[in-house]
Scaffold this active site. Structure first.
Site, short mmCIF file in Angstrom:
data_model
loop_
_atom_site.label_atom_id
_atom_site.label_comp_id
_atom_site.label_asym_id
_atom_site.label_seq_id
_atom_site.Cartn_x
_atom_site.Cartn_y
_atom_site.Cartn_z
N GLU A 1 63.82 23.85 10.21
CA GLU A 1 63.69 22.47 9.70
C GLU A 1 62.25 22.32 9.28
OE1 GLU A 1 65.96 20.25 9.29
OE2 GLU A 1 67.59 21.24 10.37
N GLU B 1 53.44 17.97 0.92
CA GLU B 1 53.70 17.06 2.04
C GLU B 1 52.38 16.66 2.66
OE1 GLU B 1 55.61 18.68 5.64
OE2 GLU B 1 56.92 16.94 5.54
N CYS C 1 59.20 14.28 8.52
CA CYS C 1 59.50 15.22 7.44
C CYS C 1 60.38 14.59 6.37
CB CYS C 1 60.14 16.47 8.02
SG CYS C 1 61.33 16.14 9.30
P1 NAD Z 1 53.23 23.90 12.94
O1 NAD Z 1 54.31 24.46 12.10
O2 NAD Z 1 51.96 24.65 13.04
O3 NAD Z 1 53.76 23.74 14.45
C1 NAD Z 1 55.11 23.50 14.80
C2 NAD Z 1 55.46 24.30 16.04
O4 NAD Z 1 55.33 25.70 15.75
C3 NAD Z 1 54.53 24.05 17.23
O5 NAD Z 1 55.25 24.12 18.43
C4 NAD Z 1 53.55 25.20 17.14
O6 NAD Z 1 52.97 25.51 18.37
C5 NAD Z 1 54.47 26.31 16.68
N1 NAD Z 1 53.78 27.42 16.01
C6 NAD Z 1 52.62 27.40 15.29
N2 NAD Z 1 52.31 28.63 14.86
C7 NAD Z 1 53.28 29.45 15.31
C8 NAD Z 1 53.52 30.85 15.19
N3 NAD Z 1 52.68 31.65 14.51
N4 NAD Z 1 54.63 31.38 15.76
C9 NAD Z 1 55.49 30.59 16.42
N5 NAD Z 1 55.32 29.25 16.59
C10 NAD Z 1 54.21 28.70 16.04
O7 NAD Z 1 52.98 22.45 12.49
P2 NAD Z 1 51.67 21.55 12.81
O8 NAD Z 1 50.41 22.32 12.66
O9 NAD Z 1 51.90 20.89 14.10
O10 NAD Z 1 51.76 20.54 11.62
C11 NAD Z 1 51.32 20.96 10.33
C12 NAD Z 1 52.25 20.47 9.27
O11 NAD Z 1 53.61 20.81 9.56
C13 NAD Z 1 52.30 18.96 9.10
O12 NAD Z 1 51.24 18.48 8.40
C14 NAD Z 1 53.61 18.79 8.42
O13 NAD Z 1 53.48 19.04 7.04
C15 NAD Z 1 54.47 19.85 9.01
N6 NAD Z 1 55.36 19.32 10.07
C16 NAD Z 1 56.66 19.15 9.76
C17 NAD Z 1 57.51 18.64 10.72
C18 NAD Z 1 58.94 18.47 10.47
O14 NAD Z 1 59.59 17.74 11.19
N7 NAD Z 1 59.52 19.13 9.49
C19 NAD Z 1 57.02 18.28 11.98
C20 NAD Z 1 55.66 18.46 12.24
C21 NAD Z 1 54.85 19.00 11.28
#
Ligand code: NAD
Length: 464
Positions: A245, A371, A279
């Site tokens: 997602e 986004e 999102c």
């Molecule tokens: P992210 O993708 O970095 O983090 C989401 C999850 O993934 C967290 O639990 C994080 O610890 C984990 N994660 C990060 N790197 C990982 C890796 N290499 N391997 C496995 N898991 C990993 O998102 P963020 O930094 O928290 O937010 C950045 C951007 O993501 C936001 O600005 C937004 O654009 C997007 N976002 C989207 C949603 C959504 O619902 N689709 C939600 C939050 C953020």
């Protein structure tokens, strides 16, 4: 703020393998409110083993029993709704009413929906001379973001448990306290040991270890497209199931026959809720050129009630604040016009951004393509319906959308041509049973309702 200093593994809180911790910060006042353990690959391994050990018995549990456990979990989440809301306000900054009603309220509904669904779900179907069995996939590795800390957890864990899978959760590092409360709720609801396990930690460490673990059969991820791509590649290499997602840049399409004022107001409420950190936010407003100035002027008036520190909470952390400010600067640089808001800090402390409306935005601008994940809304002009459709579909994303028209059939005809997983017609209400997920780079798979349950099942055909 009370925090556990261990991991919830195999039905108990256990000391973490390493000594590292993660500070949890209240984004409204920038104060550290707690520390949680930073999990390592060793913690992840212990959690996956516990989930594997619990899987055969849980998979064989009659659906009625799984329904009863989910109903008990729903009741605990409902009983602890105030405490959960307060925690989400502290670690995410969500305004109190929104935290209670939406952030803590929606998970009660979703958990309840799975308690009902699993009781009547057809786990067997007849197809000619075959009986098709729908069986749980196995151990699920769930990786969740911070924007709806509990909803994102429940949208994965509830259907996974309903299907008969067991779970290891790695929640976002910004909002681990809500995840710990969820683990407490699971415990209180009497789920068997090992059916649900929690490892807090950093994404590139604990998250990556979970995605790579060979004992995980399905990785369910919500978050950024950048990380989603990596997780998809890891899962692809190991030939394991994956659900992603990811982001969105959803269009709110206002056709000329629509109630313009209402379409603008409802669209803004959607785009600004949770400070735009959703999102599916309707961040691109598409208006016919003859109505454009009126729509922008109306939006400027309507946005006044969204005051930072009141109806608008802070962004989750300093990094997101800088990211959103960067996008606002980029919009100006590329020639868009700020109608209200801007990058200046509206308050003395906290990671706040004023709701910002951009006009004179063209489809190729960065702020119309990427986004932003903050309270920033862009208004785009279209010439005719085909032009509106072209603009609506012209991003790499395809998560959600909205169409407004005087006539419902006209709106539906437009929605059928949109590349999006969910479209609200004339302000249609959120439905917790409707499949949620994206076309194109917004993701793979669906969450919520029966479609969300199906993600955690695999099929076996018996021939007679
Ligand atoms: P992210 O993708 O970095 O983090 C989401 C999850 O993934 C967290 O639990 C994080 O610890 C984990 N994660 C990060 N790197 C990982 C890796 N290499 N391997 C496995 N898991 C990993 O998102 P963020 O930094 O928290 O937010 C950045 C951007 O993501 C936001 O600005 C937004 O654009 C997007 N976002 C989207 C949603 C959504 O619902 N689709 C939600 C939050 C953020």
């Amino acid at each position: 703020m009370k925090a556990h200093d261990g991991m919830y593994i195999g039905g108990a809180w256990r000391p973490a393998a390493g000594a590292g911790t993660i500070a949890v910060v209240n984004p409204a006042n920038e104060q550290v409110i707690a520390h949680v353990p930073a999990g390592t690959a060793e913690d992840v391994d212990a959690a996956v083993r516990a989930a594997r050990a619990a899987f055969p018995a849980w998979a064989a549990t009659p659906p009625a029993e799984r329904a009863a456990r989910l109903a008990a979990l729903r009741d605990v989440l409902a009983a602890r709704q105030d405490e959960i809301a307060e925690t989400i306000t502290e670690e995410l900054g969500a305004p109190e009413q929104f935290a209670r009603q939406v952030q803590a309220g929606l998970p009660v509904l979703v958990t309840g929906s799975y308690a009902e669904l699993v009781a009547s779900y057809p786990f067997e179907e007849k197809l000619g001379n075959s009986t098709v069995l729908l069986e749980p996939v196995g151990v699920v590795g769930a990786i969740t973001p911070w924007n709806y800390p509990l909803h994102q957890i429940v949208a994965k864990v509830a259907p996974a448990l309903a299907a008969g899978c067991t779970v290891v959760l790695k929640p976002a590092e910004d909002t681990p306290l809500t995840a710990q409360l969820f683990a407490e709720a699971v415990d209180e609801a009497g789920l068997p040991a090992g059916v649900f396990n929690l490892v807090t930690g950093l994404g590139p460490v604990a998250g990556q270890a979970l995605a790579e673990h060979e004992g995980v059969d399905l990785v369910s991820f919500t978050g950024s497209t950048a990380v989603g791509r990596r997780i998809g590649a890891i899962a692809g290499a190991a030939v394991k199931r994956v659900a992603l997602e990811l982001g969105g840049k959803s269009a709110n399409v206002i056709l000329p026959s629509a109630d313009l004022a209402k379409a603008v107001e409802v669209g803004l409420a959607n785009a600004l809720s949770n400070s735009g950190q959703r999102c599916s936010a309707l961040t691109r407003v598409l208006v016919h050129r003859d109505q454009y100035d009126e729509a922008v002027a109306h939006a400027a008036r309507a946005v006044a009630k969204y005051t930072p520190g009141g109806r608008i909470g802070p962004l989750v952390n300093a990094k997101q604040l800088e990211r959103v400010r960067g996008y606002i600067a980029k919009g100006v640089e590329e020639g868009a016009r700020i109608v209200v808001g801007g990058a200046e800090a509206p308050l003395d402390q906290g990671y706040y951004v004023s709701p910002t409306i951009f006009a004179d935005v063209t489809p190729e601008m960065t702020i119309a393509q990427e986004e932003i994940f903050g309270p920033v809304v862009v208004f785009l002009r279209y010439e005719d319906e085909d032009d509106a459709l072209r603009i609506a579909n012209a991003t790499v994303y395809g998560l959600a959308g909205a169409v407004w028209a005087g006539d419902e059939a006209e709106a539906v005809a437009f929605a059928r041509r949109m590349e999006a997983g969910q479209v609200d017609i004339n302000g249609g209400r959120f439905n917790p049973l409707a499949p949620f997920g994206g076309y194109k780079q917004s993701g793979v798979g669906r969450e919520l309702g029966p479609h969300g349950l199906a993600e955690f099942l695999q099929t076996k055909a018996l021939q007679f």
